[in-house]
Scaffold this motif. Structure first.
Motif: not given
Length: 199
Positions: A68-70, A22-30
């Motif tokens: 996903a991008w918000s 499992f991997a999850r990467v977040e950067h700002k709204g991405l």
């Protein structure tokens, strides 16, 4: 209880092997998310009509990724945009008596599936109401089932299908009071295979 069934004892036939990532990467709204899962279970009892205490196993494999991008859209609206891919595989292997009844042969049952999804969602707050509206499309380019008997390279039977679904939805989240929150709204889905239900 007989020698043919090993006197009701399944010898070394009940095992489980599992692999997960499992991997999850977040950067700002991405947000980028990925996972992989695979397990194999050696089945001590096999399937109905199969030979007891002979090789039998079930294996599932599942992998997916999504992006996903918000972001804010103007002063009042927020947008969320998602896309993703999902694949699934199943293989069941069992041992049956052959047609002559003097030996045995392997039967393998399989299913394979792939799904692509895309969604655009928009929301804003108006007083005590949070309004959300969006569209979602789901495309299944592979929905296959097939099996093999013995050492044949040709399927014993097979069924290959594709499908797609498109949905439109609106939701109202209403804060009636500090302790009461009400959610509701319609959703319209268009299915390729049958009539459109309203949820």
């Amino acid at each position: 209880d007989s020698p043919d069934s090993n006197f009701g004892v399944a010898d070394g036939r009940d095992t489980m092997r599992r692999y997960n990532a499992f991997a999850r990467v977040e950067h700002k709204g991405l947000v980028v998310l990925g996972l992989y899962n695979r397990w194999t279970h050696d089945n001590p009892n096999g399937a109905y009509g199969s030979l007891y205490n002979r090789p039998a196993s079930n294996q599932e494999e599942h992998g997916m990724f999504s992006v996903a991008w918000s972001r804010a859209l103007g002063r009042h609206w927020t947008g969320v945009f998602r896309t993703g891919y999902d694949h699934y595989g199943y293989t069941g292997t069992y041992t049956y008596p052959d047609e002559a009844g003097t030996g045995e042969e392997r039967y393998q049952d399989n299913s394979r599936g792939q799904t692509w999804t895309g969604e655009a969602q928009f929301s804003r707050t108006v007083g005590a109401h949070q309004i959300t509206a969006g569209v979602e499309h789901r495309w299944n380019p592979q929905q296959d089932q097939f099996s093999y008997l013995g050492n044949s390279v040709l399927p014993y039977w097979s069924d290959e299908r594709t499908s797609s679904t498109t949905g439109l939805y609106v939701q109202d989240q209403w804060r009636v009071s500090p302790k009461v929150l009400v959610n509701g709204g319609p959703r319209l889905d268009h299915y390729k295979a049958f009539k459109d239900p309203v949820k």
